[in-house]
Design an enzyme around this catalytic site. Structure first.
Site, PDB file in Angstrom:
ATOM      1  CB  SER A  89      -0.907   0.008   1.233  1.00  0.00           C
ATOM      2  OG  SER A  89      -1.357   1.324   1.494  1.00  0.00           O
ATOM      3  CB  ALA A 145     -12.342  12.642   4.669  1.00  0.00           C
ATOM      4  CG  LEU A 147     -15.041  11.835   1.460  1.00  0.00           C
ATOM      5  CD1 LEU A 147     -14.014  12.684   0.716  1.00  0.00           C
ATOM      6  CD2 LEU A 147     -16.456  12.300   1.107  1.00  0.00           C
ATOM      7  CB  SER A 149     -10.777   5.637   2.264  1.00  0.00           C
ATOM      8  OG  SER A 149     -10.867   5.551   3.664  1.00  0.00           O
ATOM      9  CG  ASP A 194     -20.260   3.612   2.922  1.00  0.00           C
ATOM     10  OD1 ASP A 194     -21.174   4.410   2.639  1.00  0.00           O
ATOM     11  OD2 ASP A 194     -19.734   3.552   4.041  1.00  0.00           O
TER      12      ASP A 194
HETATM   13  C1  GLA Z   1     -21.189   4.827   7.144  1.00  0.00           C
HETATM   14  C2  GLA Z   1     -21.590   3.370   6.895  1.00  0.00           C
HETATM   15  C3  GLA Z   1     -22.780   3.271   5.954  1.00  0.00           C
HETATM   16  C4  GLA Z   1     -23.919   4.181   6.396  1.00  0.00           C
HETATM   17  C5  GLA Z   1     -23.397   5.575   6.708  1.00  0.00           C
HETATM   18  C6  GLA Z   1     -24.446   6.457   7.297  1.00  0.00           C
HETATM   19  O1  GLA Z   1     -20.698   5.385   5.956  1.00  0.00           O
HETATM   20  O2  GLA Z   1     -20.505   2.655   6.360  1.00  0.00           O
HETATM   21  O3  GLA Z   1     -23.210   1.932   5.866  1.00  0.00           O
HETATM   22  O4  GLA Z   1     -24.606   3.625   7.483  1.00  0.00           O
HETATM   23  O5  GLA Z   1     -22.296   5.553   7.602  1.00  0.00           O
HETATM   24  O6  GLA Z   1     -25.442   6.722   6.364  1.00  0.00           O
END
Ligand code: GLA
Length: 405
Positions: A89, A145, A147, A149, A194
């Site tokens: 990495s 952050a 987002l 990762s 995500d």
């Molecule tokens: C994190 C979790 C997601 C979701 C969000 C809140 O990103 O990984 O599954 O629950 O929080 O919406």
């Protein structure tokens, strides 16, 4: 990273992780060549995500509307004749390796490597014959952050291994496997948003996902055509008890659903909200339920507006989502509240924290021409409160996981 005897550390053998040079795809491929002295068999990428709206609704079987960031995690990989997966990495500045026994037992590989070993584990648990491989990973998805990762890493590794091993793995089944890696191996009880975003998003679209049925609709989200931009503001707030607070919110929602006699809070609709709240004794739990139920409704209304191309009109829904996260779900921190308020003062159509909470990023829907003014107004508001300066960038919806070479 891991502290397990099976893991080889080779710190100091790589580019400095804080100062990566060149595009991320080239860095992953070049890293592969320099670490393994051969060319990769292929290069795969998976993005981080911004969630436009629908927060903490995924594990309540509800609705979410994320889109993929242009920032991606890139995996260069090749099959390995030996018995151990080896992973370098760039961000971590180290190379690790793990064998089948490590991948069979959650906890054997920890730190960033858990997201890689977790994917091998989840695939094997699902009965797939996972190819042993060498991997080199580089990423420009900001870490920590909010987002995603970690989902980008899981999704990139999953896509690479599925291709290398020619696994029979339909796209629709992949997010649950990547989520399983995170839940069962890395130990984070996240929902499915995500990983779905990283794997299933398409350029120019937001992904409307029903987290119960896993049905998806690619909703057009052409910001450029509307003269609009999404400004992402990294609050730079230190993370505060994120894992524990997340698990506590999830537990509160699940116990509320049980108390109401429904499979999940998704089953409580806005027209039945007051009746449901009247049946719950605890004021905190009532507020948690109100957030989830109203947030699901806001997602549906946002989707409806986007379907008819009324992009700027989603602003008030974004802001209402933030208020609900701040007052009812209680997952915001002063830095993100300050960023949202300042963005709105500077003329944003709407603004909200995105992601799990307790820091992370704020998104603001702005006229493209106003993006800089909004960003500098947020920076000034931060200075006034003595917060560490935020960083901001504009984004348009990018591609989901794919082979790029
Ligand atoms: C994190 C979790 C997601 C979701 C969000 C809140 O990103 O990984 O599954 O629950 O929080 O919406």
């Amino acid at each position: 990273m891991t502290g397990t005897p099976d893991t080889t550390h080779r710190p100091g053998t790589t580019n400095h992780p804080d100062r990566p040079v060149g595009p991320v795809t080239e860095r992953a491929a070049a890293g592969f060549i320099s670490e393994y002295a051969e060319r990769p068999a292929g290069v795969w990428a998976a993005p981080g995500r911004v969630n436009l709206i629908g927060e903490h609704t995924d594990y309540n079987d509800g609705f979410v509307l994320p889109f993929a960031l242009p920032q991606r995690t890139v995996v260069a990989a090749a099959p390995e004749r030996g018995r151990r997966w080896t992973v370098w990495s760039e961000q971590a500045g180290e190379r690790i390796s793990f064998g089948r026994a490590d991948a069979a037992e959650p906890g054997r590989v920890t730190g960033w490597g858990a997201y890689v070993a977790g994917v091998v584990w989840a695939l094997r648990e699902a009965g797939h014959d996972v190819p042993v491989a060498r991997l080199a990973i580089a990423s420009d998805v900001p870490l920590g952050a909010g987002l995603s990762s970690s989902a980008a890493l899981e999704s990139a590794v999953l896509t690479a291994l599925a291709d290398l091993g020619e696994l029979d793995l339909p796209l629709a089944d992949r997010p649950a496997l990547a989520q399983r890696a995170e839940n069962g191996y890395a130990g984070m009880p996240c929902g499915i948003m995500d990983q779905s975003a990283s794997l299933r998003c398409q350029p120019g679209h937001a992904l409307f996902l029903d987290c119960r049925t896993l049905a998806v609709e690619q909703v057009p989200f052409d910001l450029d055509a509307a003269g609009l931009a999404i400004l992402v503001i990294d609050s730079n707030a230190p993370h505060r008890h994120v894992g524990g607070e997340y698990a506590a919110r999830r537990a509160a929602c699940e116990s509320a659903a049980a108390a109401l006699g429904v499979p999940a809070l998704r089953d409580v609709t806005v027209d039945r909200l007051d009746a449901a709240l009247a049946r719950l004794d605890d004021e905190t739990v009532r507020r948690r339920v109100r957030h989830v139920v109203t947030e699901n409704q806001r997602v549906l209304e946002t989707v409806e507006l986007l379907r008819t191309g009324r992009l700027a009109e989603i602003g008030p829904l974004l802001t209402a989502s933030h208020t609900s996260m701040r007052d009812d779900f209680e997952i915001t921190v002063p830095e993100v509240d300050t960023a949202v308020e300042a963005a709105l003062t500077a003329g944003a159509y709407g603004a909200r924290m995105t992601g799990g909470g307790f820091g992370g990023c704020v998104l603001a829907l702005v006229d493209t021409a106003a993006a800089e003014t909004v960003a500098s107004t947020v920076t000034e508001a931060y200075a006034g409160r003595g917060f560490r300066a935020p960083s901001s960038f504009t984004v348009t919806p990018g591609a989901g996981a794919e082979r790029i070479n």
